[in-house]
Write a protein that holds these residues in place. Structure first.
Motif, PDB file in Angstrom:
ATOM      1  N   ASN A 111       0.794  -1.233   0.000  1.00 29.11           N
ATOM      2  CA  ASN A 111       0.000   0.000   0.000  1.00 29.11           C
ATOM      3  C   ASN A 111       0.831   1.291   0.000  1.00 29.11           C
ATOM      4  O   ASN A 111       0.673   2.123  -0.894  1.00 29.11           O
ATOM      5  CB  ASN A 111      -0.983  -0.012   1.165  1.00 29.11           C
ATOM      6  N   PRO A 112       1.721   1.480   0.989  1.00 32.35           N
ATOM      7  CA  PRO A 112       2.437   2.768   0.984  1.00 32.35           C
ATOM      8  C   PRO A 112       3.360   2.951  -0.220  1.00 32.35           C
ATOM      9  O   PRO A 112       3.446   4.049  -0.766  1.00 32.35           O
ATOM     10  CB  PRO A 112       3.214   2.755   2.310  1.00 32.35           C
ATOM     11  N   ILE A 162       3.081   6.080  -2.698  1.00 31.76           N
ATOM     12  CA  ILE A 162       4.126   7.110  -2.785  1.00 31.76           C
ATOM     13  C   ILE A 162       4.661   7.208  -4.216  1.00 31.76           C
ATOM     14  O   ILE A 162       4.857   8.305  -4.736  1.00 31.76           O
ATOM     15  CB  ILE A 162       5.277   6.806  -1.790  1.00 31.76           C
ATOM     16  N   MET A 189      -4.676   2.412  -0.932  1.00 28.90           N
ATOM     17  CA  MET A 189      -3.990   3.600  -0.424  1.00 28.90           C
ATOM     18  C   MET A 189      -3.617   4.553  -1.556  1.00 28.90           C
ATOM     19  O   MET A 189      -3.724   5.778  -1.421  1.00 28.90           O
ATOM     20  CB  MET A 189      -2.746   3.206   0.372  1.00 28.90           C
ATOM     21  N   THR A 236      -6.069   8.096   4.276  1.00 26.51           N
ATOM     22  CA  THR A 236      -5.658   6.703   4.048  1.00 26.51           C
ATOM     23  C   THR A 236      -5.733   5.906   5.353  1.00 26.51           C
ATOM     24  O   THR A 236      -6.014   6.463   6.412  1.00 26.51           O
ATOM     25  CB  THR A 236      -4.205   6.616   3.547  1.00 26.51           C
ATOM     26  N   ILE A 252      -3.082   4.578   6.704  1.00 26.00           N
ATOM     27  CA  ILE A 252      -1.668   4.446   7.093  1.00 26.00           C
ATOM     28  C   ILE A 252      -1.490   4.260   8.600  1.00 26.00           C
ATOM     29  O   ILE A 252      -0.606   3.516   9.051  1.00 26.00           O
ATOM     30  CB  ILE A 252      -0.836   5.661   6.571  1.00 26.00           C
ATOM     31  N   SER A 271       0.991   0.931   8.673  1.00 24.21           N
ATOM     32  CA  SER A 271       2.382   1.207   9.068  1.00 24.21           C
ATOM     33  C   SER A 271       2.448   1.809  10.470  1.00 24.21           C
ATOM     34  O   SER A 271       3.387   1.523  11.225  1.00 24.21           O
ATOM     35  CB  SER A 271       3.014   2.161   8.052  1.00 24.21           C
ATOM     36  N   VAL A 285       7.984   5.449   5.054  1.00 25.36           N
ATOM     37  CA  VAL A 285       6.727   5.423   4.297  1.00 25.36           C
ATOM     38  C   VAL A 285       5.569   5.981   5.130  1.00 25.36           C
ATOM     39  O   VAL A 285       4.656   6.610   4.579  1.00 25.36           O
ATOM     40  CB  VAL A 285       6.372   4.021   3.740  1.00 25.36           C
ATOM     41  N   TYR A 286       5.615   5.758   6.456  1.00 30.59           N
ATOM     42  CA  TYR A 286       4.575   6.336   7.319  1.00 30.59           C
ATOM     43  C   TYR A 286       4.566   7.864   7.165  1.00 30.59           C
ATOM     44  O   TYR A 286       3.534   8.473   6.869  1.00 30.59           O
ATOM     45  CB  TYR A 286       4.815   5.942   8.776  1.00 30.59           C
ATOM     46  N   ILE A 303       3.487   8.956   3.514  1.00 32.34           N
ATOM     47  CA  ILE A 303       2.039   8.965   3.248  1.00 32.34           C
ATOM     48  C   ILE A 303       1.381  10.129   3.999  1.00 32.34           C
ATOM     49  O   ILE A 303       0.526  10.838   3.453  1.00 32.34           O
ATOM     50  CB  ILE A 303       1.401   7.621   3.650  1.00 32.34           C
TER      51      ILE A 303
END
Lengths: 305, 305
Positions: free
Chosen positions: B196-197, B201, B255, B265, B267, B271, B288-289, B292
């Protein structure tokens, strides 16, 4: 005292165009070395056009234009190509440029330092903080006034460099001497290692690294890793990165523009260089390195000019 | 034996719409609980429309529609809302749903498990791998056939769950019993924390995580961190993530769609949950957290529905 010089500019991207125009404006004899015949013809017939923020109409300046293979003798060579072309340029300078004429390198990153130190000629290293945007093969917009800082790679070349600076430095286009050009490059490397990949991955202007708290967090993490590797004090350089991001808030970084235009980026000589210097893991730097590589790969990036 | 049930579906996004249609198709009495009056009216007058890959024209099925405040008694409640709405839904179920009627939760992530275990009702947990795309308030496209796996949170509820499964499971819309639903959630969490992330991204379809070597590298790093936290064997789950990415190669992750549509999202529950479970640093997950969060922040994301 000589008041004009024969100068060869190698590589006519935005920085090469800006230098050609500003040096030709001061009556130096500028020869532009380019790869494409079309750009060569345009520069010969139209000269270099300089757009500035304060004037609607550009000023044009006469320059000569040649291929790298036709390299002449000049009082100063200025190398403005990006890394992928640097190898060929250095080989040509090694064989065709006179031993006593200085060569100024204006690359980002650090990867070229060891490389250019093997040249027999006096080598100068410089960084510039001018804003410049290439409009076409022979036109450039000067989007932000700045300075060029240069220093000699070897101490014995200082006298020659001071002479060159005396001739080049004007109030319209200032050149500043720096005792330690390697440090200049490192300082710029910190800025580039933080601002460039983040603005490119998240497709934002430089200033958003300060206003978006999550990008701020990522920028700080990247800056910490880079300072650790370069053995720089974090607080001082994080302040410096933030000042640059603020000062260039509405600018789009070169790496973001490269990704947008599907050009090859300078990631290898920026984040890639930082990674190579470290035996410890640098996870944020590694993430953005792979991230930019992924974006280059996704868009089917090819090298232009 | 009962062959049709009164079922309350709470939350009519893509999954809620798909369930409503597929359960109404099997002659269950479906009541949809939604927040917006407009969606309630549309569902009442038009029913739920189901588009499938093999038919050009949708099939429509009659459903009832209400507000959460009007919660009725049902044989089964299915909660399909996202986390931001979950608190209100659980409070309502706690006070208005009968103590002996089961509630099935179909959320991504793990954050709701502790929360829902405080309900007095029998709680079932499920994950589904159907592809579904919401077309409008009352229409959904079934983009990929799959299964729903469910299990009981508490062992004593197994008999009730088996009865429910007997009624719900059909060859057109299979329901499968799973002994350990928490493990199902964790397994899905690994997939979501990787796919997802990254797809959001870098704005790519799921399959590009396998074909782009740099995204592959980042995906592997994220998978390693997630498996470490969940104490899962990396090799086995990395193979699983790759199979899902391959199987859903042309899909756009939820996402990525949320970022594109400027929706909030998941997130925090993916994450964010992984980060909270770990005392060690998880740099790729942290990157990535924040990435996003930065994209949500950049686009001025607001929660829809």
């Amino acid at each position: 005292m000589v008041t004009d010089m024969k100068i060869g500019i190698i590589g006519l991207g935005s920085i090469g165009l800006l230098l050609s125009a500003c040096l030709a404006r001061e009556d130096h004899q500028v020869t532009c070395y380019v790869r494409r015949n079309q750009q060569k013809e345009r520069l010969r017939t139209k000269g270099v056009s300089l757009y500035t923020l304060h004037h609607n109409r550009p000023s044009s300046f006469k320059v000569n234009a040649k291929s790298l293979g036709e390299l002449d003798e000049h009082d100063l060579y200025v190398v403005c190509v990006k890394y992928p072309q640097l190898d060929e340029v250095i080989q040509t300078l090694r064989t065709k440029a006179p031993d006593n004429k200085p060569i100024l390198f204006l690359q980002n990153g650090m990867s070229h330092v060891e490389w250019v130190s093997t040249l027999q000629q006096p080598v100068f290293i410089g960084v510039l903080d001018h804003g410049a945007r290439r409009k076409n093969d022979h036109s450039v917009e000067h989007t932000g006034a700045g300075v060029i800082r240069i220093g000699a790679l070897v101490k014995k070349d200082k006298t020659l460099m001071n002479h060159i600076l005396d001739v080049l430095d004007t109030s319209d286009f200032p050149w500043i001497y720096d005792e330690n050009p390697i440090n200049l490059l490192k300082q710029k490397l910190v800025v580039n290692a933080v601002i460039n990949p983040l603005t490119a991955i998240f497709d934002v202007e430089n200033g958003e690294l300060l206003t978006n708290p999550y990008l701020y967090h990522l920028a700080k993490g990247l800056c910490e890793e880079t300072c650790q590797v370069l053995q720089f004090p974090f607080d001082k350089y994080w302040d410096y990165v933030k000042r640059v991001a603020k000062h260039t808030g509405r600018n789009s970084s070169s790496m973001r523009e490269d990704i947008r235009n599907q050009n090859q980026t300078e990631i290898d000589t920026i984040s890639g260089y930082v990674l190579k210097q470290s035996i410890r893991k640098l996870p944020y730097t590694s993430f953005v390195y792979n991230g930019i590589k992924a974006l280059e790969n996704r868009t089917g990036s090819v090298s232009h000019d």
